[in-house]
Scaffold this active site. Structure first.
Site, PDB file in Angstrom:
ATOM      1  N   HIS A   1       4.599 -11.254   1.660  1.00 57.69           N
ATOM      2  CA  HIS A   1       5.100 -10.354   2.689  1.00 57.69           C
ATOM      3  C   HIS A   1       6.386 -10.866   3.318  1.00 57.69           C
ATOM      4  CE1 HIS A   1       4.775  -8.098   6.636  1.00 57.69           C
ATOM      5  NE2 HIS A   1       4.540  -7.139   5.770  1.00 57.69           N
TER       6      HIS A   1
ATOM      7  N   ARG B   1       0.804  -1.216   0.000  1.00 59.06           N
ATOM      8  CA  ARG B   1       0.000   0.000   0.000  1.00 59.06           C
ATOM      9  C   ARG B   1       0.839   1.268   0.000  1.00 59.06           C
ATOM     10  NH1 ARG B   1      -2.669   0.206   4.895  1.00 59.06           N
ATOM     11  NH2 ARG B   1      -3.966  -1.514   4.225  1.00 59.06           N
TER      12      ARG B   1
END
Length: 687
Positions: free
Chosen positions: A437, A407
């Protein structure tokens, strides 16, 4: 016997716990022992965090609250209740914020740093501002009549706006205009000439207020008043990782009117006249669940993170230069050193250059055949990417898994991806439906003695100067093979891959953590050593919260360092009276994830990228590795031990949001980050 109802009720909602966390940052800005300019920085961080929270998390709650699907009635009512609680806390904290701003501004004056308003300028300062307007500012000011604006939400919400009320000579009514502050072009704080040992600054807001007669010159206005306001828009939906499957689709079909980009929070100068305020509000598509808050004269305090230091470095924390590990200066091969035994770096205490040098050596070593790595966020001028491009040009097979959905870094990651592809790097854009991630690197050596790096944080030079992250560099064969298998899983997500050493989500990480906790419970019942010590960013997963309660209820001491969201409540008889949680806010952002289990005296230790949230355990590719090297395990124990002893920057996290400071049995103050830095420094000095 544990009361199941008590356990089910002893859960702090993620979003409320986030509000409590952000308040800890605000409270840091109010501490007199924190250097003055760093207090301003914390105020900026608080404001910036709050903007992002409303753009994403509150936007999600608003969408749920407006969903008309009957099967989601309970979720809709829960969302509405949460929004009300968040708004109540936000109103309360905003008063604390205004007080903190006032107090810090007063203290700046005591240090001969003055923030002047437009009516406080002497003659020379007025000349300076007029010249500044002509030479720098005028070309960036474009007033718009408020009557010509259809919807304010067509404008960008990262901006600050001045609503201007003007009175004509005949005094027959008023006109209203909108000015966007050109912060990106001119900065938020304008430095005026020093005088008599004093520094003078102005908010850009006040510079424009002073210049209003020049901005509207040639028109017949005799008075001008300008009032700041800001709004926060719905940025995106982020519910698919946090709620059950199918709910996303139901909400998407069930929402009535809210669209991406609608305003959901407005903050305005409380002095704004009612007629002007009404005109501004009419341009925003608000509903009863949205936040409308009367605030102070200035908004968008995130700019305080870049407040000019006026040459006063004495008003900041002393610089701690990242420590250079001796291996960097020895001239020996770092790859060979890692093959001889596990190595680690703990940034920002240690220099991130160690990892850069590993990549640079791999890029030119004739033994290295391939390099694989995951990238989540990248520095603006990334040395990591430059080393990978160098490796590709030297004939190494380079594979990079880059997450395009990081993001607010999406555009940057796309740009870097193109550059890497142009250099011949095989770029993989994650796994459909799963964010990648994990922070892992695999270096394949012709000798077969391959190397892996597993980190708790991004391979990002900028983050490595601010975030505390831990990186293990190892040649342990089973671990290295598992790291290589993670890349196989990413490339072929439906192929059967089993991991012998690593805890990998979404595969078996959750189950393995549960087994580790269950082992502590059994050992405690058998009279063996039992404890759980964890350092983590967030714990919100309901099942993991219940497992920690179960461990506590069975007599297992649970010591936690939790920086952010924490859904646990402490001090509940039987359920959580053996759980202790410390939340540390200091000059560095606590970011590393460390997990230590007594394991009957074996001391099983792990590090990795995963927090205990549903998204990390179920909907992302995360990697946690065991640590076997005794020296590395000893250091990780020290990191947690120091954190638990921190009675300067630590706060009691108990589910109430009070964030009371810790009092410990230590004599005097103990500040964990300072103690760690000095400890690492003494090791290098004495080594």
């Amino acid at each position: 016997m544990i009361n199941k109802k008590t356990v089910s009720e002893a859960y702090v909602d993620r979003d409320l716990s986030w509000m409590y966390f952000n308040r800890r940052i605000l409270q840091e800005a109010s501490k007199s022992r924190v250097p003055l300019l760093d207090r301003l920085g914390f105020l900026g961080i608080y404001s910036n965090n709050l903007d992002e929270f409303f753009r994403v998390r509150v936007a999600t709650l608003n969408r749920i609250a407006e969903c008309e699907d009957r099967s989601l009635r309970a979720e809709r009512e829960h969302a509405r209740s949460l929004i009300k609680q968040i708004n109540k806390l936000n109103n309360h904290y905003s008063k604390e914020y205004e007080h903190a701003i006032h107090e810090v501004t007063r203290r700046l004056g005591e240090e001969n740093i003055f923030l002047l308003k437009e009516d406080e300028l002497d003659e020379n300062q007025q000349k300076f501002i007029r010249r500044f307007y002509r030479q720098r500012l005028s070309g960036f000011i474009s007033p718009v009549w408020l009557s010509a604006v259809k919807q304010l939400t067509d404008e960008a919400d990262e901006n600050i706006y001045l609503a201007v009320k003007m009175q004509a000579k005949d005094k027959k009514g008023s006109d209203y205009a909108l000015i966007t502050l050109p912060v990106a072009e001119c900065g938020r704080f304008i430095s005026l000439p020093d005088k008599e040992g004093k520094s003078f600054l102005m908010y850009l807001d006040d510079v424009i207020r002073y210049c209003l007669p020049m901005i509207f010159s040639g028109l017949s206005y005799v008075s001008f008043k300008a009032y700041a306001f800001k709004f926060t828009k719905d940025a995106e939906m982020e519910i698919d990782n946090d709620l059950r499957n199918g709910m996303l689709q139901k909400i998407s079909k069930g929402i009535k009117s809210r669209k991406k980009g609608d305003a959901l929070r407005v903050i305005y100068d409380a002095e704004m006249p009612k007629d002007l305020l009404k005109r501004v509000m009419n341009k925003l598509n608000l509903d009863k669940l949205d936040t409308v808050l009367a605030g102070g004269r200035y908004h968008n305090h995130k700019d305080l993170m870049s407040f000019p230091d006026c040459g006063r470095e004495d008003l900041r924390y002393p610089v701690w230069e990242p420590l250079i590990r001796p291996e960097l200066n020895s001239g020996e091969s770092l790859l060979r050193r890692i093959q001889q035994g596990d190595r680690f770096i703990h940034v920002p205490y240690h220099s991130f250059e160690y990892y850069i040098r590993v990549l640079q050596e791999a890029a030119v070593s004739k033994e290295v055949k391939s390099v694989k790595t995951t990238l989540y966020r990248l520095a603006k001028d990334s040395k990591v990417v430059k080393a990978l491009i160098c490796a590709a040009r030297n004939g190494k097979k380079v594979t990079v898994v880059i997450e395009l959905l990081a993001r607010f870094d999406e555009a940057s990651n796309i740009d870097w991806s193109k550059k890497m592809q142009d250099a011949g790097i095989h770029v993989i854009f994650g796994v459909e439906g799963l964010k990648v991630h994990s922070k892992i690197t695999h270096i394949s050596m012709g000798s077969g003695n391959d190397i892996a790096c597993i980190s708790t944080g991004n391979f990002h030079e900028g983050n490595a100067r601010v975030y505390t992250d831990y990186m293990l560099m190892t040649a342990a064969r089973n671990v290295v093979r598992d790291v290589d298998a993670v890349f196989t899983f990413i490339e072929k997500p439906y192929s059967p891959v089993r991991f012998k050493e690593l805890l990998v989500s979404p595969n078996e990480m959750r189950q393995k953590f549960v087994r580790l906790i269950n082992e502590e419970i059994k050992n405690k019942q058998a009279g063996k050593p039992a404890y759980i010590r964890i350092k983590i960013n967030h714990i919100t997963d309901v099942a993991m919260v219940k497992k920690l309660y179960e461990a506590s209820a069975n007599g297992v001491p649970v010591d936690l360092l939790v920086r952010g969201n924490c859904s646990l409540m402490t001090g509940i008889p039987v359920v959580s009276d053996r759980i202790r949680i410390n939340g540390i806010i200091d000059r560095y952002l606590e970011h590393s994830r460390i997990f230590i289990f007594a394991a009957g005296g074996e001391n099983k230790t792990f590090i990795g990228s995963a927090d205990w949230m549903p998204r990390n355990l179920d909907n992302r590719v995360e990697v946690v590795t065991p640590v076997y090297d005794p020296q590395v395990k000893e250091d990780l124990w020290k990191v947690i031990d120091f954190g638990l002893r921190d009675n300067c920057q630590g706060n009691i996290v108990d589910g109430t949001g009070e964030n009371r400071p810790w009092t410990t049995e230590e004599e005097g103050d103990f500040r964990s980050q300072e103690e760690l830095y000095n400890d690492y420094k003494s090791q290098i000095t004495n080594g």
